[in-house]
Design an enzyme around this catalytic site. Structure first.
Site, PDB file in Angstrom:
ATOM      1  N   LYS A  47       0.810  -1.201   0.000  1.00 59.65           N
ATOM      2  CA  LYS A  47       0.000   0.000   0.000  1.00 59.65           C
ATOM      3  C   LYS A  47       0.852   1.263   0.000  1.00 59.65           C
ATOM      4  O   LYS A  47       0.387   2.348  -0.363  1.00 59.65           O
ATOM      5  CB  LYS A  47      -0.881   0.019   1.265  1.00 59.65           C
ATOM      6  CG  LYS A  47      -1.859  -1.105   1.359  1.00 59.65           C
ATOM      7  CD  LYS A  47      -2.629  -0.989   2.671  1.00 59.65           C
ATOM      8  CE  LYS A  47      -3.081  -2.320   3.155  1.00 59.65           C
ATOM      9  NZ  LYS A  47      -3.609  -2.221   4.552  1.00 59.65           N
ATOM     10  N   GLY A  48       2.107   1.156   0.445  1.00 61.27           N
ATOM     11  CA  GLY A  48       2.914   2.358   0.701  1.00 61.27           C
ATOM     12  C   GLY A  48       3.027   3.321  -0.463  1.00 61.27           C
ATOM     13  O   GLY A  48       3.029   4.540  -0.274  1.00 61.27           O
ATOM     14  N   GLU A 109       8.087   2.441  -5.863  1.00 59.77           N
ATOM     15  CA  GLU A 109       8.095   2.074  -4.445  1.00 59.77           C
ATOM     16  C   GLU A 109       8.081   3.335  -3.588  1.00 59.77           C
ATOM     17  O   GLU A 109       8.627   4.365  -3.974  1.00 59.77           O
ATOM     18  CB  GLU A 109       9.374   1.276  -4.137  1.00 59.77           C
ATOM     19  CG  GLU A 109       9.141  -0.218  -4.000  1.00 59.77           C
ATOM     20  CD  GLU A 109       8.456  -0.585  -2.684  1.00 59.77           C
ATOM     21  OE1 GLU A 109       7.489   0.095  -2.279  1.00 59.77           O
ATOM     22  OE2 GLU A 109       8.895  -1.553  -2.058  1.00 59.77           O
ATOM     23  N   ASP A 110       7.491   3.238  -2.402  1.00 54.64           N
ATOM     24  CA  ASP A 110       7.500   4.362  -1.486  1.00 54.64           C
ATOM     25  C   ASP A 110       8.902   4.599  -0.922  1.00 54.64           C
ATOM     26  O   ASP A 110       9.418   5.704  -0.944  1.00 54.64           O
ATOM     27  CB  ASP A 110       6.491   4.156  -0.343  1.00 54.64           C
ATOM     28  CG  ASP A 110       6.630   2.791   0.345  1.00 54.64           C
ATOM     29  OD1 ASP A 110       7.457   1.957  -0.086  1.00 54.64           O
ATOM     30  OD2 ASP A 110       5.894   2.556   1.326  1.00 54.64           O
ATOM     31  N   ASP A 113      14.844   0.287   1.803  1.00 58.06           N
ATOM     32  CA  ASP A 113      15.688   0.186   3.001  1.00 58.06           C
ATOM     33  C   ASP A 113      16.720  -0.917   2.755  1.00 58.06           C
ATOM     34  O   ASP A 113      17.767  -0.666   2.166  1.00 58.06           O
ATOM     35  CB  ASP A 113      14.803  -0.091   4.217  1.00 58.06           C
ATOM     36  CG  ASP A 113      15.585  -0.126   5.521  1.00 58.06           C
ATOM     37  OD1 ASP A 113      16.737   0.337   5.537  1.00 58.06           O
ATOM     38  OD2 ASP A 113      15.040  -0.614   6.539  1.00 58.06           O
ATOM     39  N   LYS A 141      16.512   5.057   2.038  1.00 54.34           N
ATOM     40  CA  LYS A 141      17.296   4.892   3.274  1.00 54.34           C
ATOM     41  C   LYS A 141      18.483   4.017   2.894  1.00 54.34           C
ATOM     42  O   LYS A 141      18.375   2.789   2.889  1.00 54.34           O
ATOM     43  CB  LYS A 141      16.456   4.190   4.352  1.00 54.34           C
ATOM     44  CG  LYS A 141      15.474   5.088   5.050  1.00 54.34           C
ATOM     45  CD  LYS A 141      15.021   4.538   6.395  1.00 54.34           C
ATOM     46  CE  LYS A 141      14.122   3.338   6.263  1.00 54.34           C
ATOM     47  NZ  LYS A 141      13.439   2.991   7.537  1.00 54.34           N
ATOM     48  N   PHE A 162      12.848   5.107  11.215  1.00 49.61           N
ATOM     49  CA  PHE A 162      11.576   4.609  10.710  1.00 49.61           C
ATOM     50  C   PHE A 162      10.681   5.819  10.459  1.00 49.61           C
ATOM     51  O   PHE A 162      10.492   6.646  11.347  1.00 49.61           O
ATOM     52  CB  PHE A 162      10.934   3.643  11.694  1.00 49.61           C
ATOM     53  CG  PHE A 162       9.755   2.935  11.096  1.00 49.61           C
ATOM     54  CD1 PHE A 162       9.942   1.832  10.282  1.00 49.61           C
ATOM     55  CD2 PHE A 162       8.465   3.383  11.320  1.00 49.61           C
ATOM     56  CE1 PHE A 162       8.867   1.179   9.698  1.00 49.61           C
ATOM     57  CE2 PHE A 162       7.379   2.743  10.749  1.00 49.61           C
ATOM     58  CZ  PHE A 162       7.583   1.636   9.941  1.00 49.61           C
ATOM     59  N   VAL A 163      10.173   5.956   9.255  1.00 49.49           N
ATOM     60  CA  VAL A 163       9.428   7.158   8.886  1.00 49.49           C
ATOM     61  C   VAL A 163       7.995   6.810   8.475  1.00 49.49           C
ATOM     62  O   VAL A 163       7.722   5.686   8.042  1.00 49.49           O
ATOM     63  CB  VAL A 163      10.142   7.899   7.738  1.00 49.49           C
ATOM     64  CG1 VAL A 163      11.483   8.431   8.214  1.00 49.49           C
ATOM     65  CG2 VAL A 163      10.329   7.002   6.511  1.00 49.49           C
ATOM     66  N   ASP A 169       3.308   3.676   6.569  1.00 54.58           N
ATOM     67  CA  ASP A 169       2.558   3.444   7.789  1.00 54.58           C
ATOM     68  C   ASP A 169       3.433   2.939   8.922  1.00 54.58           C
ATOM     69  O   ASP A 169       4.534   2.434   8.710  1.00 54.58           O
ATOM     70  CB  ASP A 169       1.474   2.382   7.539  1.00 54.58           C
ATOM     71  CG  ASP A 169       2.076   0.975   7.411  1.00 54.58           C
ATOM     72  OD1 ASP A 169       3.009   0.807   6.591  1.00 54.58           O
ATOM     73  OD2 ASP A 169       1.631   0.058   8.132  1.00 54.58           O
ATOM     74  N   ARG A 175      -0.595   6.684   7.338  1.00 54.73           N
ATOM     75  CA  ARG A 175      -0.444   6.787   5.886  1.00 54.73           C
ATOM     76  C   ARG A 175      -0.992   8.107   5.361  1.00 54.73           C
ATOM     77  O   ARG A 175      -0.497   8.653   4.379  1.00 54.73           O
ATOM     78  CB  ARG A 175      -1.208   5.654   5.174  1.00 54.73           C
ATOM     79  CG  ARG A 175      -0.623   4.280   5.373  1.00 54.73           C
ATOM     80  CD  ARG A 175      -1.265   3.300   4.382  1.00 54.73           C
ATOM     81  NE  ARG A 175      -1.109   1.921   4.800  1.00 54.73           N
ATOM     82  CZ  ARG A 175      -0.026   1.176   4.577  1.00 54.73           C
ATOM     83  NH1 ARG A 175       1.003   1.694   3.939  1.00 54.73           N
ATOM     84  NH2 ARG A 175       0.045  -0.064   4.991  1.00 54.73           N
TER      85      ARG A 175
HETATM   86  P1  IMP Z   1      13.093  -3.071   2.134  1.00 60.75           P
HETATM   87  O1  IMP Z   1      12.643  -4.417   1.618  1.00 60.75           O
HETATM   88  O2  IMP Z   1      13.811  -3.135   3.439  1.00 60.75           O
HETATM   89  O3  IMP Z   1      13.883  -2.282   1.092  1.00 60.75           O
HETATM   90  O4  IMP Z   1      11.821  -2.247   2.510  1.00 60.75           O
HETATM   91  C1  IMP Z   1      10.906  -1.894   1.594  1.00 60.75           C
HETATM   92  C2  IMP Z   1       9.509  -1.816   2.169  1.00 60.75           C
HETATM   93  O5  IMP Z   1       9.470  -1.756   3.594  1.00 60.75           O
HETATM   94  C3  IMP Z   1       8.892  -0.539   1.681  1.00 60.75           C
HETATM   95  O6  IMP Z   1       8.124  -0.807   0.533  1.00 60.75           O
HETATM   96  C4  IMP Z   1       8.040  -0.072   2.817  1.00 60.75           C
HETATM   97  O7  IMP Z   1       6.723  -0.532   2.633  1.00 60.75           O
HETATM   98  C5  IMP Z   1       8.635  -0.703   4.033  1.00 60.75           C
HETATM   99  N1  IMP Z   1       9.464   0.282   4.786  1.00 60.75           N
HETATM  100  C6  IMP Z   1      10.810   0.382   4.808  1.00 60.75           C
HETATM  101  N2  IMP Z   1      11.223   1.384   5.604  1.00 60.75           N
HETATM  102  C7  IMP Z   1      10.095   1.934   6.092  1.00 60.75           C
HETATM  103  C8  IMP Z   1       9.854   3.062   6.982  1.00 60.75           C
HETATM  104  O8  IMP Z   1      10.766   3.756   7.478  1.00 60.75           O
HETATM  105  N3  IMP Z   1       8.549   3.334   7.254  1.00 60.75           N
HETATM  106  C9  IMP Z   1       7.511   2.617   6.722  1.00 60.75           C
HETATM  107  N4  IMP Z   1       7.693   1.588   5.883  1.00 60.75           N
HETATM  108  C10 IMP Z   1       8.977   1.238   5.571  1.00 60.75           C
HETATM  109 MG    MG Z   2       6.198  -0.601   0.313  1.00 60.60          MG
END
Ligand code: IMP
Ligand code: MG
Length: 190
Positions: A47-48, A109-110, A113, A141, A162-163, A169, A175
């Protein structure tokens, strides 16, 4: 919950509504230029990325001489559950119905990380034979990357926190905040 009732839980604002809008506008111009005269399939990751995908596609459509046509679809993945640390295990909750073969695909993507979500989606979509596959992330990030995944369009780099807000969310709340914020630490221990 109204936006006002979030107030006591927010540590600081990181990016205002205007700063986010300006970043989305920059991304839209870059995408529109790169796909000028070509069809483009935009795939938002729910949903992000709901907010950024909708705003991005709208902004792309305002750029003169952009893509010849824009197809819009969404898929739903989950990697977090209700925690603030990625589980490292990405689950597809709803796949896209759009056919991918032979198309120019842009995944939106939102936030990125550790990179596992985007890596998972890229390998899945590459297996379906797109003409091209590019990635756009609004927030980056870059501190805890576990995989080296190519990102073609980056909006804003956030601190290693964490944002929430603008689609992102914490346990399904926040959100709808129009800006990006860092939460007070005690919120996570409630
Ligand atoms: P990754 O797989 O660690 O790169 O994270 C990607 C997904 O984790 C993103 O699509 C977000 O939905 C979620 N995410 C990562 N960091 C945050 C954050 O700081 N706040 C909220 N959602 C996050
Ligand atoms: Mg996401």
């Amino acid at each position: 919950m109204t936006t006002k009732s979030y107030d006591g839980t927010i540590e600081r604002k990181l990016f205002s509504e205007g700063e986010i809008a300006a970043a989305v506008e920059r991304l839209a111009k870059a995408v529109a230029r790169d796909f000028a005269g070509q069809p483009l399939l935009v795939l938002g990751v729910l949903k992000g990325a709901l907010y950024v995908t909708v705003d991005l596609v709208r902004a792309i459509s305002r750029v003169p001489d952009g893509p010849s046509q824009v197809e819009l679809d969404f898929l739903v993945v989950s990697s977090y559950g209700n925690s603030t640390r990625s589980s490292g295990e990405v689950r597809m909750l709803k796949d896209t119905n759009a056919s991918i073969a032979g198309k120019n695909v842009l995944v939106v993507e939102d936030i990125i990380d550790n990179g596992l979500t985007l890596q998972y989606l890229r390998s899945l979509l590459l297996g379906r034979g797109p003409a091209s596959l590019k990635s756009c992330v609004l927030f980056d990030k870059p501190y805890n990357r576990r995989v080296d995944v190519p990102i073609d369009y980056v909006g804003l780099v956030t601190p290693d926190e964490f944002v929430v807000g603008y689609g992102l969310d914490y346990a399904e709340s926040y959100r709808n905040l129009p800006y990006l914020a860092q939460l007070r630490p005690w919120v996570f221990s409630e």
